[in-house]
Design an enzyme around this catalytic site. Structure first.
Site, mmCIF file in Angstrom:
data_model
loop_
_atom_site.group_PDB
_atom_site.id
_atom_site.type_symbol
_atom_site.label_atom_id
_atom_site.label_comp_id
_atom_site.label_asym_id
_atom_site.label_seq_id
_atom_site.Cartn_x
_atom_site.Cartn_y
_atom_site.Cartn_z
ATOM 1 N N GLU A 28 0.637 -1.262 0.062
ATOM 2 C CA GLU A 28 0.008 0.087 -0.017
ATOM 3 C C GLU A 28 0.970 1.387 0.135
ATOM 4 O O GLU A 28 1.800 1.340 0.178
ATOM 5 C CB GLU A 28 -1.131 -0.087 1.143
ATOM 6 C CG GLU A 28 -0.122 0.240 2.600
ATOM 7 C CD GLU A 28 -1.064 0.453 3.890
ATOM 8 O OE1 GLU A 28 -1.403 1.659 3.601
ATOM 9 O OE2 GLU A 28 -1.243 -0.064 4.577
ATOM 10 N N LYS A 88 -5.894 10.794 0.329
ATOM 11 C CA LYS A 88 -6.207 9.275 1.159
ATOM 12 C C LYS A 88 -7.386 8.532 0.387
ATOM 13 O O LYS A 88 -8.327 9.074 0.345
ATOM 14 C CB LYS A 88 -6.206 9.402 2.363
ATOM 15 C CG LYS A 88 -6.210 7.898 3.279
ATOM 16 C CD LYS A 88 -6.227 8.039 4.575
ATOM 17 C CE LYS A 88 -6.284 6.711 5.346
ATOM 18 N NZ LYS A 88 -6.520 6.878 6.947
ATOM 19 N N VAL A 108 -5.984 0.049 2.761
ATOM 20 C CA VAL A 108 -6.062 -1.205 2.389
ATOM 21 C C VAL A 108 -7.013 -1.690 1.503
ATOM 22 O O VAL A 108 -6.720 -2.526 0.566
ATOM 23 C CB VAL A 108 -6.347 -2.035 3.798
ATOM 24 C CG1 VAL A 108 -6.622 -3.499 3.669
ATOM 25 C CG2 VAL A 108 -4.863 -1.947 5.032
ATOM 26 N N ASP A 140 -18.998 4.060 12.544
ATOM 27 C CA ASP A 140 -17.547 3.902 12.105
ATOM 28 C C ASP A 140 -17.252 2.653 11.713
ATOM 29 O O ASP A 140 -16.583 2.264 12.765
ATOM 30 C CB ASP A 140 -17.062 5.119 12.970
ATOM 31 C CG ASP A 140 -15.844 5.526 12.108
ATOM 32 O OD1 ASP A 140 -15.418 4.835 11.009
ATOM 33 O OD2 ASP A 140 -15.013 6.368 12.690
ATOM 34 N N SER A 142 -14.537 0.683 9.165
ATOM 35 C CA SER A 142 -13.619 0.810 8.006
ATOM 36 C C SER A 142 -14.119 0.057 6.863
ATOM 37 O O SER A 142 -14.664 -1.037 7.064
ATOM 38 C CB SER A 142 -12.217 0.319 8.467
ATOM 39 O OG SER A 142 -11.398 0.279 7.224
ATOM 40 N N ALA A 143 -13.945 0.676 5.704
ATOM 41 C CA ALA A 143 -14.263 0.110 4.163
ATOM 42 C C ALA A 143 -13.337 -1.216 4.096
ATOM 43 O O ALA A 143 -13.561 -2.027 3.325
ATOM 44 C CB ALA A 143 -14.165 0.899 3.248
ATOM 45 N N ASP A 144 -11.993 -1.484 4.842
ATOM 46 C CA ASP A 144 -11.316 -2.596 4.963
ATOM 47 C C ASP A 144 -12.042 -3.624 4.748
ATOM 48 O O ASP A 144 -11.917 -4.826 4.207
ATOM 49 C CB ASP A 144 -10.255 -2.353 5.773
ATOM 50 C CG ASP A 144 -9.254 -1.255 5.498
ATOM 51 O OD1 ASP A 144 -9.318 -0.543 4.445
ATOM 52 O OD2 ASP A 144 -8.165 -1.309 6.187
ATOM 53 N N LYS A 161 -5.521 -2.570 14.340
ATOM 54 C CA LYS A 161 -4.821 -1.466 15.470
ATOM 55 C C LYS A 161 -5.711 -1.770 16.660
ATOM 56 O O LYS A 161 -6.788 -1.856 16.936
ATOM 57 C CB LYS A 161 -4.773 -0.383 14.910
ATOM 58 C CG LYS A 161 -4.005 -0.038 13.600
ATOM 59 C CD LYS A 161 -4.176 1.116 13.221
ATOM 60 C CE LYS A 161 -3.267 1.422 11.754
ATOM 61 N NZ LYS A 161 -3.792 0.580 10.961
#
Length: 304
Positions: A28, A88, A108, A140, A142-144, A161
């Protein structure tokens, strides 16, 4: 008029490797553009590619430059990525960046999407995004995670994380039918910490096992990706007491400043880096290098 973009542009070396069935590992660019200060980020870009090469695979750093998705970057293009001013980009942003001819660093999710479009099955990163604390109110997430559910890429990482809701993240990965493997561990890693406090559903102990599982998953897994989670090297793990103090301080700081959404994770990570005296940054770089090395070994096993 800008030409119509039908897919990512491949570096000639990457294109040749894919044509010949040689091992390729995607990397990435968000870590380089937004996660590290200059000029250290440019040094790390070379270090990660060198680690992949040292294990017999071809590195393919992913980014969008001049509105063109690229899988594999030249030295001059890596200079641009590390020079600043890149947006980003997650998956939802790719079309916008292409249409507006912008430069962007891929997360990611976006890296996995472009790697898969290019035919690259292995991707190495630091930590996945996940479900944020308080997501029941903020939504909230993540789109990951959604990207992994629909993108056939094997992502090598050090878990998620520890600033995230680890339990909810693992639950969502299960719901999305994304297998999670622990490499040489029964504990799901927590990025800076080797054990997040939660187990991994499956354990593998060598790259031959990983390759066998990935081949089988591609045949019967329904098109989802897979997570291979490797703990940060023991020598670089952040001390538990220091980690917990930094996390508590960071969460309080975010709440005090009213930081929300996609700005939460960068703010927390910045606090870790600044308040730990560089300890967390050392851990971050150590785990990313280790993951790039492992991904290259798996890529070689798959090619063999």
């Amino acid at each position: 008029m800008m030409p119509h973009v039908t897919g990512p542009v491949l570096l000639p070396e990457v294109r040749a490797a894919l044509r010949d069935g040689a091992p390729v590992v995607a990397l990435e660019s968000t870590l380089l553009a937004h996660g590290l200060p200059a000029p250290r980020n440019r040094e790390v870009a070379d270090e990660l590619e060198a680690v992949v090469r040292s294990r017999g695979a071809v590195p393919a750093t992913v980014a969008v430059l001049d509105g063109v998705p690229r899988v594999g970057l030249t030295a001059a293009e890596l200079d641009r990525v590390c020079g600043g001013d890149l947006v980003k980009l997650s998956v939802r942003d790719l079309g916008v960046a292409v249409g507006l001819r912008r430069d962007g660093a891929t997360t990611v999710a976006a890296t996995a999407a472009l790697a898969a479009a290019a035919g690259v099955a292995l991707f190495a990163t630091g930590g996945l995004g996940g479900v944020h604390r308080g997501a029941r109110e903020s939504w909230d997430v993540s789109a990951d995670l959604a990207a992994l559910a629909r993108t056939p890429v094997l992502t090598v990482c050090s878990g998620v994380k520890s600033i995230l809701d680890v339990a909810a993240t693992l639950e969502l990965l299960e719901t999305s039918s994304v297998p999670v493997l622990g490499f040489g561990t029964d504990a799901f890693p927590g990025f800076y910490r080797r054990d997040s406090g939660f187990p991994v559903p499956w354990r593998v102990d060598d790259v031959a096992q990983v390759a066998a599982v990935w081949r089988a998953h591609r045949d019967v897994g329904g098109g989802a990706g897979m997570v291979l989670a490797q703990p940060v090297p023991a020598a670089d793990e952040v001390d538990a007491a220091l980690h917990d103090r930094l996390l508590a301080e960071g969460l309080a700081l975010v709440a005090e400043r009213g930081i929300v959404g996609k700005d939460v994770t960068p703010a927390l990570l910045a606090h870790f880096h600044e308040a730990s005296g560089g300890v967390s940054l050392t851990a971050n770089l150590a785990l990313v290098r280790a993951n790039a090395e492992l991904a290259a070994q798996v890529a070689v096993a798959l090619a063999g």
